[in-house]
Design a protein around this motif. Structure first.
Motif, mmCIF file in Angstrom:
data_model
loop_
_atom_site.group_PDB
_atom_site.id
_atom_site.type_symbol
_atom_site.label_atom_id
_atom_site.label_comp_id
_atom_site.label_asym_id
_atom_site.label_seq_id
_atom_site.Cartn_x
_atom_site.Cartn_y
_atom_site.Cartn_z
ATOM 1 N N VAL A 109 0.871 -1.174 0.000
ATOM 2 C CA VAL A 109 0.000 0.000 0.000
ATOM 3 C C VAL A 109 0.910 1.226 0.000
ATOM 4 N N HIS A 110 0.679 2.114 -0.930
ATOM 5 C CA HIS A 110 1.590 3.245 -1.108
ATOM 6 C C HIS A 110 1.047 4.461 -0.359
ATOM 7 N N CYS A 111 1.380 4.502 0.922
ATOM 8 C CA CYS A 111 0.919 5.605 1.764
ATOM 9 C C CYS A 111 1.796 5.677 3.012
ATOM 10 N N CYS A 112 1.439 6.586 3.890
ATOM 11 C CA CYS A 112 1.953 6.606 5.258
ATOM 12 C C CYS A 112 3.477 6.783 5.338
ATOM 13 N N GLY A 113 4.026 7.555 4.417
ATOM 14 C CA GLY A 113 5.448 7.818 4.463
ATOM 15 C C GLY A 113 6.308 6.703 3.937
ATOM 16 N N GLU A 114 5.771 5.872 3.048
ATOM 17 C CA GLU A 114 6.550 4.790 2.443
ATOM 18 C C GLU A 114 7.864 5.339 1.899
ATOM 19 N N ALA A 115 8.971 4.647 2.189
ATOM 20 C CA ALA A 115 10.278 5.158 1.782
ATOM 21 C C ALA A 115 11.267 3.997 1.671
ATOM 22 N N PRO A 116 12.333 4.160 0.868
ATOM 23 C CA PRO A 116 12.662 5.347 0.068
ATOM 24 C C PRO A 116 12.036 5.330 -1.316
ATOM 25 N N THR A 117 11.375 4.243 -1.697
ATOM 26 C CA THR A 117 10.789 4.143 -3.031
ATOM 27 C C THR A 117 9.547 3.264 -2.964
ATOM 28 N N ARG A 118 8.780 3.265 -4.047
ATOM 29 C CA ARG A 118 7.615 2.378 -4.105
ATOM 30 C C ARG A 118 8.093 0.938 -4.188
ATOM 31 N N PHE A 119 7.586 0.113 -3.298
ATOM 32 C CA PHE A 119 7.983 -1.289 -3.365
ATOM 33 C C PHE A 119 6.824 -2.135 -3.878
ATOM 34 N N ASP A 120 7.158 -3.362 -4.253
ATOM 35 C CA ASP A 120 6.208 -4.187 -4.995
ATOM 36 C C ASP A 120 6.382 -5.645 -4.583
ATOM 37 N N ASP B 235 -1.982 -18.507 4.185
ATOM 38 C CA ASP B 235 -2.465 -19.648 3.401
ATOM 39 C C ASP B 235 -1.706 -19.780 2.081
ATOM 40 N N LEU B 236 -0.419 -20.068 2.202
ATOM 41 C CA LEU B 236 0.437 -20.178 1.026
ATOM 42 C C LEU B 236 -0.035 -21.287 0.089
ATOM 43 N N ARG B 237 0.170 -21.055 -1.205
ATOM 44 C CA ARG B 237 -0.156 -22.038 -2.225
ATOM 45 C C ARG B 237 1.134 -22.530 -2.875
ATOM 46 N N ARG B 238 1.035 -23.659 -3.545
ATOM 47 C CA ARG B 238 2.195 -24.228 -4.244
ATOM 48 C C ARG B 238 2.336 -23.549 -5.603
ATOM 49 N N THR B 239 2.716 -22.304 -5.551
ATOM 50 C CA THR B 239 2.813 -21.520 -6.779
ATOM 51 C C THR B 239 3.940 -20.512 -6.624
ATOM 52 N N GLY B 240 4.130 -19.690 -7.629
ATOM 53 C CA GLY B 240 5.185 -18.693 -7.558
ATOM 54 C C GLY B 240 4.733 -17.430 -6.830
ATOM 55 N N TYR B 241 5.695 -16.729 -6.243
ATOM 56 C CA TYR B 241 5.448 -15.446 -5.584
ATOM 57 C C TYR B 241 6.534 -14.466 -6.019
ATOM 58 N N ARG B 242 6.334 -13.205 -5.705
ATOM 59 C CA ARG B 242 7.307 -12.168 -6.027
ATOM 60 C C ARG B 242 7.801 -11.549 -4.732
ATOM 61 N N TRP B 243 9.094 -11.691 -4.489
ATOM 62 C CA TRP B 243 9.715 -11.248 -3.235
ATOM 63 C C TRP B 243 10.461 -9.941 -3.460
ATOM 64 N N TRP B 244 10.243 -8.981 -2.564
ATOM 65 C CA TRP B 244 10.885 -7.678 -2.693
ATOM 66 C C TRP B 244 12.334 -7.750 -2.232
ATOM 67 N N ASP B 245 13.246 -7.393 -3.134
ATOM 68 C CA ASP B 245 14.676 -7.339 -2.836
ATOM 69 C C ASP B 245 15.053 -5.870 -2.711
ATOM 70 N N ASN B 246 15.334 -5.425 -1.482
ATOM 71 C CA ASN B 246 15.585 -4.005 -1.282
ATOM 72 C C ASN B 246 16.887 -3.536 -1.935
ATOM 73 N N LEU C 95 18.082 -4.706 -4.860
ATOM 74 C CA LEU C 95 17.735 -4.570 -6.268
ATOM 75 C C LEU C 95 16.769 -3.416 -6.495
ATOM 76 N N GLY C 96 15.901 -3.182 -5.507
ATOM 77 C CA GLY C 96 14.876 -2.155 -5.666
ATOM 78 C C GLY C 96 13.753 -2.618 -6.567
ATOM 79 N N ALA C 97 13.498 -3.929 -6.581
ATOM 80 C CA ALA C 97 12.446 -4.504 -7.425
ATOM 81 C C ALA C 97 12.058 -5.865 -6.868
ATOM 82 N N THR D 255 22.394 -1.152 -10.753
ATOM 83 C CA THR D 255 21.536 -0.540 -9.741
ATOM 84 C C THR D 255 21.864 0.923 -9.460
ATOM 85 N N GLY D 256 22.948 1.446 -10.007
ATOM 86 C CA GLY D 256 23.295 2.837 -9.754
ATOM 87 C C GLY D 256 24.716 3.137 -10.156
ATOM 88 N N SER D 257 25.281 4.186 -9.573
ATOM 89 C CA SER D 257 26.654 4.569 -9.883
ATOM 90 C C SER D 257 27.320 5.113 -8.621
#
Length: 336
Positions: free
Chosen positions: A145-156, A166-177, A179-181, A210-212
């Motif tokens: 949820v993108h609110c409440c002072g989320e920082a330093p960037t939008r995460f996903d 209730d995990l399922r036997r499927t794929g998920y997307r894990w946030w790697d701080n 990588l920033g993605a 990821t940067g310079s």
């Protein structure tokens, strides 16, 4: 003249009291009422109480520690030191006031990467690497949820410090701080720990810019240039996360981060800033996370399974017994 003989009426028969009929009625009705109450309570626990119990906590104060061997760039000696102990520490502190105000889970996250030299200082500001973040998620779905002072960037992604319930036997997307993605993870198997069902997920991060960073040119193979904007690259050769199926809590984790520098436009790494070789939760962290998972999973199982089933079974038996008792009491009363 003969006198009239008076005939007295026989005394009335003593009234008979059916003590059983008198006492059975209120007890049987109470039993019947209790049974009906439990039958109503059973679906209420399933449909109303359980969804409200299955929410991400906000009053968290948890520290997880990864350790392993690896390499890091010593800025004092200007060289990479190999076969060193690398420690990654993540502290999560819930912002209860912001969470209650927004209805979201608001967590402040501090992550430090330490070498033996910086770990001894016990000061995150002097760590080899220190980052702070503020993550906000929906308490039921675990979605960002993108609110409440989320920082330093939008995460996903679907998973951060925990996976959804209730995990399922499927794929998920894990946030790697770093990588920033979000990183795609695949289901990699099931295992058990005591009475817990654990799902394992795995993935990798290919080398990504990821940067310079401004460094001396000679550091990245450009000795004729003084200062140069070198490219920062990041990869992770192995992400393995083990989560408890019911709660989504991560109980074990392994990561293998690699951070390097390249000359501008270069195709090969010139300097290794950090290389972690299978940094894993420490035994103490694994034990603590398992204990938390057991407690959380036990509460959800109680509210969502044991109590509703028990209430339904007990309610059915009590309702049937109470109804039978009431019917027998009525027949006894009507039969005199």
């Amino acid at each position: 003249m003969p006198s009239a003989t008076s005939v007295s009426a026989p005394p009335p028969a003593p009234a008979t009291t059916d003590t059983g009929a008198r006492t059975a009625a209120p007890m049987s009705l109470a039993l019947l009422g209790l049974g009906v109450f439990l039958l109503v309570l059973a679906p209420l626990l399933t449909w109303y109480v359980t969804p409200r119990a299955k929410v991400t906590p906000v009053d968290v104060d948890v520290t997880t520690v990864f350790t392993g061997t690896g390499s890091y760039f010593d800025t004092d000696a200007l060289r990479t030191r190999d076969r060193q102990r690398i420690t990654l520490t993540r502290h999560v502190l819930g912002d209860v006031a912001a969470s209650e105000k927004s209805g979201r889970a608001v967590w402040d996250v501090s992550t430090t990467v330490d070498t033996p030299k910086t770990l001894a200082l016990k000061d995150p500001r002097r760590a080899f690497q220190w980052t702070t973040e503020r993550w906000v998620t929906d308490r039921r779905s675990n979605a960002p949820v993108h609110c409440c002072g989320e920082a330093p960037t939008r995460f996903d992604g679907d998973a951060y410090l925990k996976f959804p319930f209730d995990l399922r036997r499927t794929g998920y997307r894990w946030w790697d701080n770093t990588l920033g993605a979000a990183v795609p993870l695949r289901f990699a198997g099931e295992q058990r720990a005591g009475g817990l069902v654990l799902y394992r997920f795995a993935g990798t991060v290919p080398a990504t810019r990821t940067g310079s960073r401004q460094v001396p040119g000679r550091l990245v193979g450009r000795p004729r240039q003084g200062q140069i904007q070198a490219e920062e690259w990041y990869a992770n050769s192995g992400v393995e996360l083990v989560a408890e199926q019911r709660t989504g809590r991560i109980v074990d984790a392994v990561i293998s981060p690699v951070k390097t520098l390249r000359a501008p436009g270069g195709r090969h790494d010139a300097v290794t800033l950090l290389r972690g070789e299978r940094l894993r939760f420490t035994p103490a962290t694994r034990r603590a996370q398992l204990q938390l998972a057991e407690a959380d999973s036990g509460r959800l199982a109680l509210v969502g399974g044991t109590l509703p089933v028990g209430a339904a079974v007990a309610g059915g038996l009590l309702t049937a017994g109470g109804a039978l008792w009431v019917a027998r009491g009525r027949r006894r009363t009507e039969g005199g």
